[in-house]
Design a protein around this motif. Sequence first.
Motif, mmCIF file in Angstrom:
data_model
loop_
_atom_site.group_PDB
_atom_site.id
_atom_site.type_symbol
_atom_site.label_atom_id
_atom_site.label_comp_id
_atom_site.label_asym_id
_atom_site.label_seq_id
_atom_site.Cartn_x
_atom_site.Cartn_y
_atom_site.Cartn_z
ATOM 1 N N THR A 75 58.820 8.219 47.198
ATOM 2 C CA THR A 75 58.978 7.439 47.966
ATOM 3 C C THR A 75 58.566 6.005 47.907
ATOM 4 O O THR A 75 59.306 5.003 48.061
ATOM 5 C CB THR A 75 58.111 7.847 49.414
ATOM 6 N N TYR A 76 57.293 5.938 47.264
ATOM 7 C CA TYR A 76 56.980 4.372 46.841
ATOM 8 C C TYR A 76 56.805 4.443 45.323
ATOM 9 O O TYR A 76 55.929 4.171 44.665
ATOM 10 C CB TYR A 76 55.538 4.377 47.385
ATOM 11 N N SER A 77 58.171 4.269 44.814
ATOM 12 C CA SER A 77 58.420 4.259 43.390
ATOM 13 C C SER A 77 58.114 3.011 43.084
ATOM 14 O O SER A 77 57.698 2.916 41.559
ATOM 15 C CB SER A 77 60.166 4.539 43.084
ATOM 16 N N ARG A 78 57.697 1.955 43.791
ATOM 17 C CA ARG A 78 57.261 0.595 43.093
ATOM 18 C C ARG A 78 55.792 0.400 43.438
ATOM 19 O O ARG A 78 55.077 -0.551 43.037
ATOM 20 C CB ARG A 78 57.885 -0.603 43.844
#
Lengths: 253, 874
Positions: free
Chosen positions: A80-83
Motif C-alpha cells: 500500500t505504502y510502497s513509498r
Amino acid sequence: CATEYRKAQKSTDNEYKYQVAMDLYQREKWYKANNLFEQIMPAMRGTEEAEDMQFKYAYGCYNQKQYTMSSHYFKTFYQTYSRSEKAEEAMYMSAYSLVKDSPREELDQSSTTEAISALQSFLNKYPNSEYAPEGNRIIGELQEKLATKAYLIAKQYYLLRKWKAAMVTFENFRKDFPDSKYNEELAFLRLESSHTLATQSTYQKKEDRFSETIEIYQKFIEKYPESTYLKSAEKLYGDSLNQLEKIAKNKNS
Amino acid sequence: QEATAQFRMGVGRKIDNTIKLDYGNPKEYEIAEIDVQGIETLNKSALLSLTGLKVGDKVRIPGDDISNAIRKLWKHGIIGDVSILVNKLEDGQAFLTLELKERPRLTRFEFQGISKSQSKELGEKIKLIRGRVLTDAIVKNAELSIRDFYVDKGHLNVDVKTKQIEDTLVTSGVRLIFDVTKNNKVRIDKINVFGAEAIDDQTVKRKMKKTNENLRFKLPNRLASDLISLGKPENMKYFLTHQEGDGGSSVKDYLNENVKLNFFKSTKFIRTEYEEDLDKVITYYNSRGYRDAQIMEDSVYASGKDRINVDLHIEEGQKYYFRDVEWVGNFVYTDEIMNKILGVKKGDVYDMELINKKLNFNPNGPDVYGQYMDNGYLAFRCEPVEVKVEGDSIDVEMRIVEGAQFTINKVRLTGNDRTNDHVVYRELRTVPGDKFSRDMIIRTQRELSQLGYFDAETINPVPLPNMAAETVDIEWGVQERPSDQISLSGGWGGSFGFVGTVGLTFNNFSVKNIFDKSTYRPLPSGDGQKLSLNIQANGVQYQSYAIGFTEPWLGGRKPTSLNVSFNHSVQRIFPFNDFSFTNQIGFLKMWGASIGLGKRLTWPDDWFTISYALSMQTYEMENYTYSRLGFDTGTSTNFSFITTLSRNSVDNPMYPRTGSLVSTRLAMTPPYSLFNNKDYDNIDNEEKYRFVEFYKVNFDLKNYVQIWGDLVLETKAHFGHMGSYTNQVGVGPFERFEMGGSGLSGGNFMLGTDIVALRGYQDRSLIPYNPEEQIQGGTTFVKYTAELRYPLSLNPSATIYVHTFAEAGNNFNEVSSFDPFDVKRSAGVGARIFMPAFGLIGIDWGYGFDPTPTQPAGGPSGSQFHFTIGQQIR
C-alpha cells in the motif's frame, strides 16, 4: 489503564480510541492495542494516521507471535505504502515473520519455502539494505533445514528396507541439494542399497542389478576418493564382481 | 460491479487547450505539483501516499504510472470517483490535479422482517464491507443476494426494500436497512408429464430427486363425489354399458391423481435443482436405451396461491441396442480381457452411462481405466465413439491411447503441521521407483484416514506427471485434525455410590520429544504414539488407575506395535458411614500389567494382523467379604497369554460403509493342574485359586454393506466360550461373561469379567447362576446384531448418525446348556455422535421381548434406555 481500555472499546469517538491505542502500544500491550486498531482501521482509511497505524498493527501481531498474520499485514503495508520510508523494514519483517513461522524439519515446510522466496525478493529489491547480511544467512539456514528434511525422508526408505525407493530418493536428493553435507553418506548408502537389492533379486534380474552396483561404485570412488566409507564400498564392489563372475560361469556351462 | 475510474486528460474546464498529448509517443515528465480537489473529510497527503505519486517523481505521460495511481486509489474503496488531470506540461515538468468525489460510506447495515440467525447468515453472504464507499451497484447486488438466498429456500415471492439513512455518528456515513418480506414458500402442486410412454409418468417423476409434488390425499372426497355422480341415471347407464379396457392402469392413474404421500420430500421449487432434475430424467432415459430422448418443452406456472404446476413435454425417441464393440489401440491387453471388463454383449440395451462407469470407475468390480492405471499407464485414455447407427443398432469403437508406463519419482507431503514426516511416509503405498498405481493411491488414502490424525474427507493425493521423463510425482495433501480425547464421566456404581471417571487419550504422542518444549500441544506430539490415562474414584473407598502406551512401529522398520499397560485399583471396606483409613476393615487390591506385540501380516492377504500379549493380574484380599470366591483373605494371580488374529478391511473408522472385521482371540493360562500334583477334589478355594486356570476363545464378526447412498447395514455376530483344561479344576469365577445393557463396565469393579452389551435389557441382567458351585457368570455366550444406519452429518468435527437395530443374544452358565437359538431378542433405535475431543457418545432405546433370569415375574424385559461412551467391540 484497564478501565481506560474498556472505555475506549465502547466509545464511538475514533480520535479517543486512537489515542488510547497508541498509548497501549507504547506500553507494549499488544493485544489490547491491536483490538482498538482493528475497530478504527476501516473508518480511518485514507487519513494521515492510517499509515503509521497499519505498521504498528503488523508489529502488534508480530509481538504476539501471530506470524502468519504479521507477515500478511507487513506485506499489505509495503504494497500500500510502497513509498513510505518504512517500506523496506516492512518487507523484511514480512519475510522474517515467515521465518519465525517455519516449523521443525519433520513437519510441512510450506512457510519455509515461502520465507526463502520472500527473503530472496527482499534481497533483490534492497541489495544494500542493512538487513541484507542477516537475510542471506537466514536463507542459508533455511535451505539447510530443507536438506535435512529430505535427508530424513530418504533415509527412512533405507530404514524400511525399500531399496529401490531409497536409491531413487538418494539420487533425487543429490540433484536437489548438490552442496549438502549429507551427499557422501547418501552416495554410499545408495551403493549399499543397490548391492542389497541385487543380492535379494531373482536370478534373472541379478546380472543387470550387479552391473548397476558396479557403475554406482565407480561413480562413488570418482567423487569421493578419500571417503571414510571406502573400505566398506570396496567390499561391496568385490562381492558384486564375484557374483557377476558366477553368473557368467553358469551361463557358459 | 465496480464503476470504472476515469482517466481524463486534456479534457475539462480549467485545462489549457494547448496541451496536446501524443498517445503514440509517451514522454517522461517530472511531477512538479499535485493538486487535490474535491475532498471533504479525507486527508490530502494520506491520499497522495496511497496513489504512490510524489512531487519530484518521474512519470511517463501518457503511461502506466498514472493509471496505476488511479487503480491503487480505487482499490481502497473510499472514494466515489477519481480522475487525474494534467494541467500543464512545461520544461519536462507536469502539473497534475487529482479530482476526487467523496461518496457516503457504509457504516452499518441491518435486516428487518427476518430472524436473527438468518440475519447473521445473510450478513456474511452479501459481502458488504463497512467503511467502503456505497454505490448503487453495491446496494443492488446486496438486494440480489438477499433475493437469491430466499429463492433458494423456496420463497419465490420474496420482496426486498432498501432504505438508506444518514448516519449521524460519522460524517458522510450511511446506514442501510434491508426490509425483507419473505412471503410464503411456493410449493409444487403437480408435475404433469406428457409424451412419456415407454417409461411411465411416475418413474419420470421419481427420477426428479429434488423436485417433488406436494402432499395430497383427496381420495375420500373424490370417491364421495364420484359415487354421487354415479348415482345419476345417465352416468349409471354409461358405467354399466362401458367396459374399461385397461382396468389396471386406470386404477393406478386414479390413485396417482388423488393420492401423493410425499411425507419427507421437499416440495419447494428451486430453479437450479429443478434443472439438475431435468438432466436426471434424460440420463435415466439414456440408460434405458433411449439415446435421443429430450425434453421438448417445460413450463412452470402458478396454479393457485403459493402453488405452482410444472408441465414437461418429453420426446422419447427410439430405443437402441448395442451391436459390435471394437477395441482400437490396445497393445498391452487383448480385446478378450477388455471385453470381459466391459461386459457389454451384442443386443444389450444401449447405455452409454454403463459404458462410462465400466470405463472410469466401477465400485463393484474392475474397470478399464483401473486395468491400465494400476499398472503405471497414467496417461491412458479411452474414448468410446459411436461409429455406426443402423436402425436400432449401434456400433461402438473404443479408441485407446495407452501412453507410457509411469514410474513414481518423488513423493511429497504437505499440511502435516503436527505429525512428523516419518509417521506418514511409513504408511504410504506410493513408493518412489514403483509403477504408478491408482489402486495404491486409493488404498493409501483409506489407510491415512484410519490413522486418525487427518481429516478423512480432505486427504488429497495429486499425481504430477512428467511426460518427458515418464515419471510422476505424488503430492499428498493432508489437514490435521485434533486427535486427542478427553472423557469425564460420573455414574452410580453399585455399592460405591457416585464414581467419577477422568480419561485422557493422546493419539499422537511423542516420547522422544518429552524434553522439547516446542512440540508440546499440549503434550509432546508428532510421533504417532498413543498414551492413555484413566482414573476412576469415589474418594477413599474405591480408586482405580490405568496407564497405557503404544508405539505402532517398534524400531521404525516394520509395523510391529508394542503395547505396555499397567493398572492398579483398590477397594476398601469401612464400618458403616466411617471412612477413615485407620478404621478400615478389609480391602481388595488389584495390580495388573500387560505387554503386547502386534504385527501386520502379508499372508493370506495384507488385511490381516496378529497380536500376542502377556498379561498378569493379581488380586490381594484381606477380610474382603464380597469376594464370591469362598475365601476372603488371600491372593489370586491370573497370568495369561493372549493371541488375537484379525482381518480388518473396514473403509472408514468413523462411519464405515463397506468392509468387514473378523477377529478370533484365544487367552490361555498355564495348565498348572497338569504338573502341580494338587488334589483338586479336596482343596480349599484359597489354594485352588492361588493361580487361576482357564482358557477362553472369542470370535467376532462385523460386516458393512452400503444399501443405498449413505444408508449402511451393519451385521455382527459374536461368540465366546471359556473352559478348563481338566474336569476337576472347573471354570473358576474369573473372566466370566456378563451380558446385558450398554456394555459399559460401570458398576462392576470386581473380578475381571468380560462384559457384553445387549440392548433392550438392563445392564448385566443376563448373568446365569450356578447354585451348586455358587458361581455367577456365563462360560459361553452368543450374540447377533443387525443395525441400519443413516448419517445426519459426516463433518469430521462432529459425525452424527442415527440407527435402528435388532439384537439377540444369550449367556449360558455351562457349555452343556448352550443353544445358539435360545436367545433373548430386542429391537430399538438410537443415535451416535463422534467428536474428536470426546470420542464416540451414544444413546439407545431398546425393547427387550424376552424375560431375564432376574425378573421373577417372567414378563418381557421391556423398554430400556442405554447411554454409551466409546466404541464397543461387542
